[in-house]
Design an enzyme around this catalytic site. Structure first.
Site, PDB file in Angstrom:
ATOM      1  N   GLY A 123       0.852  -1.197   0.000  1.00 16.29           N
ATOM      2  CA  GLY A 123       0.000   0.000   0.000  1.00 16.29           C
ATOM      3  C   GLY A 123       0.880   1.237   0.000  1.00 16.29           C
ATOM      4  N   ARG A 124       0.368   2.307   0.582  1.00 17.11           N
ATOM      5  CA  ARG A 124       1.127   3.565   0.613  1.00 17.11           C
ATOM      6  C   ARG A 124       2.473   3.370   1.300  1.00 17.11           C
ATOM      7  NH1 ARG A 124      -4.489   6.182   1.677  1.00 17.11           N
ATOM      8  NH2 ARG A 124      -4.413   4.683   3.395  1.00 17.11           N
ATOM      9  N   ILE A 125       2.418   2.741   2.483  1.00 19.69           N
ATOM     10  CA  ILE A 125       3.635   2.589   3.274  1.00 19.69           C
ATOM     11  C   ILE A 125       4.587   1.596   2.629  1.00 19.69           C
ATOM     12  CG2 ILE A 125       4.506   1.778   5.518  1.00 19.69           C
ATOM     13  CD1 ILE A 125       1.965   3.062   6.778  1.00 19.69           C
ATOM     14  N   SER A 173       0.679  -9.143  -1.697  1.00 23.13           N
ATOM     15  CA  SER A 173      -0.483  -8.362  -1.264  1.00 23.13           C
ATOM     16  C   SER A 173      -1.710  -9.059  -1.829  1.00 23.13           C
ATOM     17  CB  SER A 173      -0.375  -6.903  -1.718  1.00 23.13           C
ATOM     18  OG  SER A 173      -0.332  -6.803  -3.111  1.00 23.13           O
ATOM     19  N   THR A 199      -3.759  -8.288  -4.132  1.00 24.33           N
ATOM     20  CA  THR A 199      -3.717  -8.352  -5.598  1.00 24.33           C
ATOM     21  C   THR A 199      -2.389  -7.799  -6.088  1.00 24.33           C
ATOM     22  OG1 THR A 199      -4.706  -6.159  -5.730  1.00 24.33           O
ATOM     23  CG2 THR A 199      -6.215  -8.033  -5.885  1.00 24.33           C
ATOM     24  N   ILE A 228       6.131  -3.215  11.298  1.00 23.96           N
ATOM     25  CA  ILE A 228       5.701  -1.840  11.577  1.00 23.96           C
ATOM     26  C   ILE A 228       4.211  -1.703  11.285  1.00 23.96           C
ATOM     27  CG2 ILE A 228       7.884  -0.573  11.394  1.00 23.96           C
ATOM     28  CD1 ILE A 228       5.553  -0.735   8.408  1.00 23.96           C
ATOM     29  N   ARG A 280       0.826  -4.060  12.620  1.00 26.15           N
ATOM     30  CA  ARG A 280       0.126  -4.233  13.885  1.00 26.15           C
ATOM     31  C   ARG A 280       0.627  -5.542  14.491  1.00 26.15           C
ATOM     32  NH1 ARG A 280      -0.751   0.298  13.759  1.00 26.15           N
ATOM     33  NH2 ARG A 280      -2.699   1.477  13.834  1.00 26.15           N
ATOM     34  N   GLU A 287       0.184  -4.407  23.433  1.00 25.15           N
ATOM     35  CA  GLU A 287       0.931  -3.242  23.887  1.00 25.15           C
ATOM     36  C   GLU A 287       0.296  -2.669  25.152  1.00 25.15           C
ATOM     37  OE1 GLU A 287       1.731  -2.234  19.212  1.00 25.15           O
ATOM     38  OE2 GLU A 287       1.147  -0.578  20.521  1.00 25.15           O
ATOM     39  N   HIS A 313       6.083   1.336  19.727  1.00 24.32           N
ATOM     40  CA  HIS A 313       5.101   1.842  18.758  1.00 24.32           C
ATOM     41  C   HIS A 313       5.333   3.319  18.444  1.00 24.32           C
ATOM     42  CE1 HIS A 313       0.792   1.130  17.056  1.00 24.32           C
ATOM     43  NE2 HIS A 313       1.501   1.908  16.284  1.00 24.32           N
TER      44      HIS A 313
END
Lengths: 330, 317
Positions: B157-159, B178, B180, B234, B236, B265, B283
């Site tokens: 994705g973006r990250i 991913s 797709t 990075i 979850r 956490e 985090h």
């Protein structure tokens, strides 16, 4: 001579003043050649002076590793030496002037370390700005459940980074910094014509226009304490300094003072003026990341540098050009 | 209470920052849930007046909370992750949802690379080595080169995309998995996560947490990554089977890990604390002064947009 044929030295001798780290880390087999033999001064009970005098006629080259300076005195005792091969990029531990005077050729590590050192410089920078070592410590000490708020770090993107010394290492650092959105400029002995980063002829001006300074240059008479109090104050209280060059490029005492007084914002240091001694006042600071001169400690770097050293020695003994002759300052 | 031009009530379900609280208080009345010992009673008392909920990665709006707030119009989270919000229920009830994408992408990507370098080059361990006086006794050990290594990214994705670009500057070979395949990407796509793990040395977990992706990094994936492999998380905590991760690290079936997130956490498995081949962070992937301000401004901006009857800045639902 015929009756002593068996016992005459068959191969040219290469002097080792000290056991190279590579012998221990990788194994001596990576350094051997059928073109020369090593003469290990460190295995002799004789004082160095006597040992060198005894073997003066057969030592043709010196394999110089960290912690074993090649001084004018050593060169004087070994008049047959025509080559010094170093396993570092910088030759500050070798009397280069005396070598030149005697016509002794020099070979260094070329570019073999550049990627690892550049990676390490980025690692130190991210650690200092984002407080990774301090945060890891915070978690290991069990503080996270007690104190939910760990201090905020500072973003890399948009930071103005000044590279001191845009050689092979400095260029690799610059390439990586660009990917993080940093604005790169540099100081070097001379402006590089093929480079588009802004050039500052004066390191103090570079510091004044930078949020971060990364020291990538060699240690020479000119760069000794290049980063002095004036430069540090110009860098300023939010400024960060990263040193992967040599400790003595920075006036360490001044830098410690600046850090303690908050006159600069943080530091990531792989090298120090008097290794392995590190100023203990730094231990109390969490805006400082300290490292035991290990920027090149990867199997790839060690293997590459020993292959290169052996290749340089073999070329020399075959009367071929050196692969990585040490060039004079440009 | 400040002089508000409107009396819209916003419920903050967890502390985020003083700055965010102050900014919301400029335009709205704020209730801070963590100030009340009996949260149920508090919500019962005020349920008919709360029109907005502000959360973060730590807490959001689950089904129970949403059902108990009949006047709820918008949930704004100070995070890009939406795993603490019951999106389906919000959609069903016409409740708007807004998050804070893009402003934190660079910081999270920077941290992912920072973790890779810290684990491979043993930077945090080196720092301890010097501070403890060990350097006086001997040289440090050999570490692992980063440049040129193969990096697998779970979630492009973006990250994930920005992490890949940074890794390219280190001449890394990039592969990804991913839901797709992404068009126009020069990286090798692995439809199967185990295949990706088998073919990379560093696996970066950068996907979002949903019902489908819980424990997506399981024992098989970890084993495929292997004794020289490194896991960086990075995303979850729940994306990784933490129990399996710990056991793999202790048994040497996984080479190392860099973790910014954990299943529970702020609790971190005790067994990890003693390991030198891990880096543990509380985090902090978006935790810079610059980015946290930008995130808070986006939360406030979304609230103001919604109640000002303007389009949301960063709508999810």
């Amino acid at each position: 001579m015929a009756t002593h044929h068996h016992f005459a030295v068959q191969f040219p001798q290469v002097l080792l003043l000290r056991k190279p780290s590579g012998f221990a880390m990788l194994g001596e087999q990576f350094f051997t050649s059928n073109k020369f033999q090593y003469l290990k001064a460190y295995e002799s009970a004789l004082p160095l002076h006597e040992f060198l005098t005894l073997h003066a006629h057969s030592v043709k080259a010196i394999f110089s590793s960290a912690g074993a300076p090649v001084t004018a005195e050593i060169l004087r005792l070994l008049p047959e030496v025509r080559l010094v091969v170093a396993t570092s990029a910088g030759l500050n531990h070798i009397d280069v002037v005396e070598c030149r005077r005697r016509g002794v050729a020099l070979a260094n590590a070329g570019n073999v370390f550049s990627e690892d050192v550049a990676d390490y410089a980025l690692g130190l920078l991210i650690d200092v700005l984002r407080k990774l070592s301090a945060a890891d410590c915070f978690v290991r000490q069990g503080l996270w459940p007690i104190n939910a708020e760990f201090p905020l770090g500072s973003k890399l993107g948009g930071k103005r980074v000044g590279i001191v010394g845009l050689g092979s290492i400095g260029s690799e650092v610059a390439k990586r910094l660009e990917a993080f959105g940093c604005c790169v400029s540099y100081n070097s002995r001379n402006k590089k014509p093929s480079v588009t980063y802004p050039f500052y002829p004066d390191v103090c001006e570079l510091a004044a226009n930078s949020d971060v300074l990364i020291i990538c240059c060699a240690l020479t008479d000119q760069t000794h304490h290049l980063i002095n109090k004036q430069v540090l104050l110009a860098l300023g209280k939010k400024g960060v300094i990263i040193n992967v060059g040599r400790g003595a490029i920075i006036d360490e005492k001044e830098m410690v003072g600046c850090l303690l007084r908050g006159e600069i914002g943080g530091a990531g240091l792989d090298v120090f003026e008097n290794e392995p001694d590190v100023p203990e006042q730094l231990f109390a600071l969490d805006n400082v990341v300290l490292s035991p001169h290990s920027a090149v400690f990867t199997p790839e770097s060690f293997k590459d540098v020993c292959e290169l050293a052996v290749a340089n020695l073999e070329a020399f003994f075959s009367n071929k050009p050196l692969l990585t002759p040490f060039a004079a300052v440009d | 209470m400040d002089n508000n031009s409107n009396n819209i009530i916003v419920l903050m379900v967890c502390p985020v920052s003083n700055y965010l609280e102050q900014e919301i208080e400029k335009s709205f009345k704020v209730f801070k849930l963590w100030h009340f010992e009996d949260k149920e009673q508090f919500i019962n008392t005020h349920k008919d007046s709360i029109q907005a909920v502000v959360g973060s990665a730590a807490a959001g709006a689950d089904a129970e909370l949403i059902e108990s707030l009949p006047k709820l119009e918008i949930v704004a989270t100070c995070s890009v992750g939406l795993d603490k919000i019951d999106l389906a229920r919000c959609k069903e009830k016409g409740i708007r949802v807004a998050n804070t994408p893009d402003v934190l992408t660079d910081d999270v990507a920077d941290l992912a690379i920072g973790l890779i370098l810290a684990v491979l080059r043993r930077i945090c361990e080196s720092d301890r080595y010097v501070r403890s006086g060990e350097w006086k006794k001997g040289e440090f050990k050999m570490t692992t080169k980063f440049t040129g290594k193969s990096v697998g990214i779970l979630g492009m994705g973006r990250i994930g995309t920005v992490i890949a670009k940074r890794a390219e500057a280190f001449d890394c070979i990039i592969g990804y998995n991913s839901r797709t395949e992404k068009p126009n990407l020069n990286y090798k796509y692995y439809p199967n996560l185990i295949d990706l793990a088998s073919n990379c040395q560093i696996l970066v977990v950068a996907c979002s947490l949903t019902e489908e992706t819980q424990h997506i990094v399981n024992r098989q994936v970890i084993n495929a990554l292997g004794p020289k492999g490194v896991l960086i998380n990075i995303g979850r905590g729940l994306l990784v089977d933490e129990h399996e991760l710990v056991s793999a690290l202790l048994q040497g079936r996984l080479g190392g890990a860099g973790l910014d997130v954990f299943e529970h956490e702020p609790d971190v498995p005790e067994e990890l604390i003693g390991l030198e081949n891990v880096v543990l962070l509380p985090h902090v992937a978006s935790a810079t002064v610059e980015t946290r301000k930008a995130m808070a401004d986006l939360v406030v901006g979304n609230l103001q947009a919604h109640f000002g009857k303007k389009p949301l800045l960063t709508p999810v639902v």
